[in-house]
Write a protein that holds these residues in place. Structure first.
Motif, short mmCIF file in Angstrom:
data_model
loop_
_atom_site.label_atom_id
_atom_site.label_comp_id
_atom_site.label_asym_id
_atom_site.label_seq_id
_atom_site.Cartn_x
_atom_site.Cartn_y
_atom_site.Cartn_z
N ASN A 439 0.81 -1.21 0.00
CA ASN A 439 0.00 0.00 0.00
C ASN A 439 0.85 1.27 0.00
O ASN A 439 0.32 2.36 -0.22
N ILE A 440 2.14 1.12 0.25
CA ILE A 440 3.04 2.27 0.29
C ILE A 440 3.96 2.23 -0.92
O ILE A 440 4.69 1.25 -1.13
N PRO A 441 3.97 3.27 -1.75
CA PRO A 441 4.89 3.29 -2.90
C PRO A 441 6.34 3.22 -2.45
O PRO A 441 6.76 3.96 -1.55
N GLU A 442 7.09 2.32 -3.09
CA GLU A 442 8.50 2.16 -2.77
C GLU A 442 9.32 2.17 -4.05
O GLU A 442 8.88 1.69 -5.10
N GLU A 443 10.54 2.68 -3.96
CA GLU A 443 11.40 2.81 -5.13
C GLU A 443 11.92 1.45 -5.59
O GLU A 443 12.23 0.58 -4.78
N ILE A 444 12.00 1.27 -6.90
CA ILE A 444 12.66 0.09 -7.47
C ILE A 444 14.17 0.33 -7.41
O ILE A 444 14.72 1.16 -8.15
N THR A 445 14.83 -0.34 -6.52
CA THR A 445 16.24 -0.06 -6.24
C THR A 445 17.17 -0.45 -7.38
O THR A 445 18.23 0.15 -7.54
N THR A 446 16.77 -1.44 -8.19
CA THR A 446 17.66 -1.89 -9.27
C THR A 446 17.81 -0.84 -10.37
O THR A 446 18.68 -0.99 -11.23
N LEU A 447 16.97 0.21 -10.35
CA LEU A 447 17.07 1.26 -11.37
C LEU A 447 17.66 2.55 -10.81
O LEU A 447 17.60 3.59 -11.46
N ARG A 448 18.28 2.48 -9.64
CA ARG A 448 18.81 3.70 -9.02
C ARG A 448 19.94 4.33 -9.82
O ARG A 448 20.17 5.54 -9.73
N ASN A 449 20.65 3.54 -10.58
CA ASN A 449 21.76 4.09 -11.38
C ASN A 449 21.30 4.66 -12.71
O ASN A 449 22.11 5.15 -13.49
N MET A 450 20.00 4.60 -12.96
CA MET A 450 19.43 5.12 -14.20
C MET A 450 18.46 6.25 -13.89
O MET A 450 17.84 6.28 -12.83
N PHE A 451 18.33 7.19 -14.82
CA PHE A 451 17.34 8.26 -14.73
C PHE A 451 16.13 7.82 -15.55
O PHE A 451 16.16 7.83 -16.77
N VAL A 452 15.07 7.40 -14.87
CA VAL A 452 13.86 6.93 -15.55
C VAL A 452 13.06 8.15 -16.00
O VAL A 452 12.78 9.05 -15.20
N PHE A 453 12.67 8.19 -17.28
CA PHE A 453 11.94 9.37 -17.77
C PHE A 453 10.57 9.04 -18.34
O PHE A 453 9.79 9.95 -18.65
N ALA A 454 10.22 7.76 -18.46
CA ALA A 454 8.89 7.39 -18.93
C ALA A 454 8.53 6.02 -18.39
O ALA A 454 9.41 5.16 -18.21
N ILE A 455 7.24 5.80 -18.11
CA ILE A 455 6.75 4.51 -17.61
C ILE A 455 5.41 4.19 -18.27
O ILE A 455 4.65 5.09 -18.63
N GLY A 456 5.15 2.89 -18.43
CA GLY A 456 3.87 2.45 -18.98
C GLY A 456 3.50 1.09 -18.41
O GLY A 456 4.16 0.10 -18.74
#
Length: 470
Positions: A439-456
């Motif tokens: 129920n609590i949004p949490e960061e996907i840690t495996t993508l911390r070294n990347m700058f995510v700019f779009a999601i689908g």
């Protein structure tokens, strides 16, 4: 008069926005005044939208445009979650399943789930700038205006119908025009061309053009779950049925022509409300629909003055004569103070103070102050209080939804997920579809070294586009 002594509005609107990137970089090195002006986020948003074909409605991004511009050529595509019909674009490896014996031997089944983001290597170097999900697959848009499809579009598996056949690797959709925006429903996609043409399809081989009599300019397309919605530059909302299903890859479809009398405006909704004695706050002069988001049965509409309407487009008649009883103003999601929301394909000095996005039965309304207000197609009424998650009240520029899982993207390139796991669709490395709901949004840690700019997100699958942080 010196160049730097020109009035700021002339300097910015008539000079800086017309310069190419190399000229901007050279000019920024001449003095501190130009360096500060050229570091402006709106200027780099203009350059990204112009040079990289990033869709205007892809996100409500406020910062990070310069970083995007410098590295968008190296975008990386990630997908994860359910993959039983090749919807993620990753190959599936056979592996033994303990305890399943047939004819004296262990039965091997395909490993059809990925619990953390995996790079889709086949799209490396393609310059992907946006990604959206349908019921069982994905579509991606590249910087050149090409559309790529993989997975399966129609319900049913491997039949004679073209859209039922899995497309295991990203394959280019045969769209004749350069595309600037894409949207997916459950089993179809719709696209807006750079020339304002509109196309839709349910397989990659056959596309159909959509025309509106009188040739109005279409400014946005949004796929609902089983149909589509369009808006014109005049603020008219038009519903479009899904494309016909085909079994013949050599078939061509005639243009779908929508009558000029089709569609609904704020003014027609107001007139209908008066005729049927339905209470509705008066529509102010100059107000119109400027942005839409498609839900399963409704279309969410944002107006120029910041009002939010939920319109039950699924129940409207073919000419979109929407009864006032099918239109609900979501007052708790709209502006409480005067605001102006203006669209501009270049991003030039025009700003949206409010923004909407949706998928399936869930939607999000964003405000310039940083709030994200969540709602549900069936549960949100005129007086409903928005769902507010503390973790989403700062820096969020995009929220997307699958059937049971959700994702949020920050301006700083962090991806948060929550909801049901759906065979790994949360992306935290756990797999079970029966895992306890987060129920609590949490960061996907495996993508911390990347700058995510779009999601689908969609169905039981997830995707993200990212660039290196260094």
């Amino acid at each position: 008069m010196k160049f730097e002594d020109l009035p700021l509005d002339i300097l910015i609107d008539n000079i800086l926005y017309d310069l190419d990137t190399q000229s901007l970089v050279r000019l920024s090195g001449t003095c501190n005044t130009f360096r500060r002006l050229i570091d402006d986020e709106l200027l780099w948003k203009h350059r990204v939208l112009t040079d990289y074909n990033l869709p205007l409605d892809a996100s409500f991004r406020h910062t990070g445009w310069k970083r995007l511009y410098l590295k968008l050529e190296d975008s990386v595509v990630y997908t994860w979650g359910e993959n039983m019909d090749g919807r993620l674009g990753h190959p599936c490896e056979a592996r033994p399943v303990r305890g399943r014996i047939r004819g004296g031997a262990r039965v091997a089944r395909r490993d059809d789930r990925f619990a953390s983001p995996q790079e889709l290597v086949s799209l490396r170097g393609k310059g992907i700038v946006d990604i959206v999900s349908s019921g069982w697959g994905f579509h991606a848009l590249d910087r050149h205006g090409r559309v790529w499809l993989w997975g399966r579009m129609l319900d049913g598996y491997g039949g004679q119908i073209l859209g039922q056949r899995p497309v295991p690797e990203p394959t280019q959709v045969q769209v004749p025009s350069k595309i600037q925006a894409i949207s997916c429903g459950r089993s179809h996609a719709i696209a807006l061309g750079s020339d304002a043409s509109v196309w839709h399809w349910n397989n990659y081989q056959i596309v159909q053009r959509i025309l509106i009599e009188g040739d109005p300019t279409i400014v946005q397309v949004a796929a609902n779950w089983g149909y589509s919605s369009l808006i014109t530059s005049q603020g008219k909302l038009v519903r479009v049925d899904i494309p016909p299903i085909s079994t013949n890859p050599e078939e061509s479809l005639p243009d779908l022509v929508i009558p000029a009398t089709s569609g609904v405006t704020l003014q027609s909704i107001e007139a209908n409300a008066k005729n049927n004695s339905v209470p509705l706050k008066p529509i102010e002069k100059g107000d119109k629909i400027v942005q839409i988001a498609g839900l399963e049965k409704c279309t969410l509409a944002l107006t120029r003055y910041g009002r939010i309407f939920k319109i039950w487009t699924e129940l409207a008649d073919p000419l979109m004569l929407v009864p006032a009883t099918l239109t609900t103003e979501l007052t708790k999601y709209g502006a409480t103070e005067p605001e102006i929301n203006d669209r501009d394909a270049t991003g030039n000095n025009k700003k949206m103070h409010r923004f909407v996005s949706s998928q399936f039965r869930n939607f999000a309304v964003y405000t310039a102050s940083g709030s994200v207000l969540l709602g549900h197609q069936d549960e949100t009424t005129a007086e409903s209080e928005p769902e507010v998650l503390e973790q989403l009240q700062h820096d969020i520029c995009k929220v997307t939804f699958g059937d049971y899982h959700c994702g949020a993207l920050t301006n700083q390139g962090r991806l948060l997920t929550w909801g049901a796991n759906s065979n790994g669709a949360i992306g935290d490395g756990t797999m079970s579809m029966f895992a306890e709901r987060k129920n609590i949004p949490e960061e996907i840690t495996t993508l911390r070294n990347m700058f995510v700019f779009a999601i689908g997100f969609g169905g039981w699958q997830s995707s993200a586009l990212a660039i290196p942080r260094d």
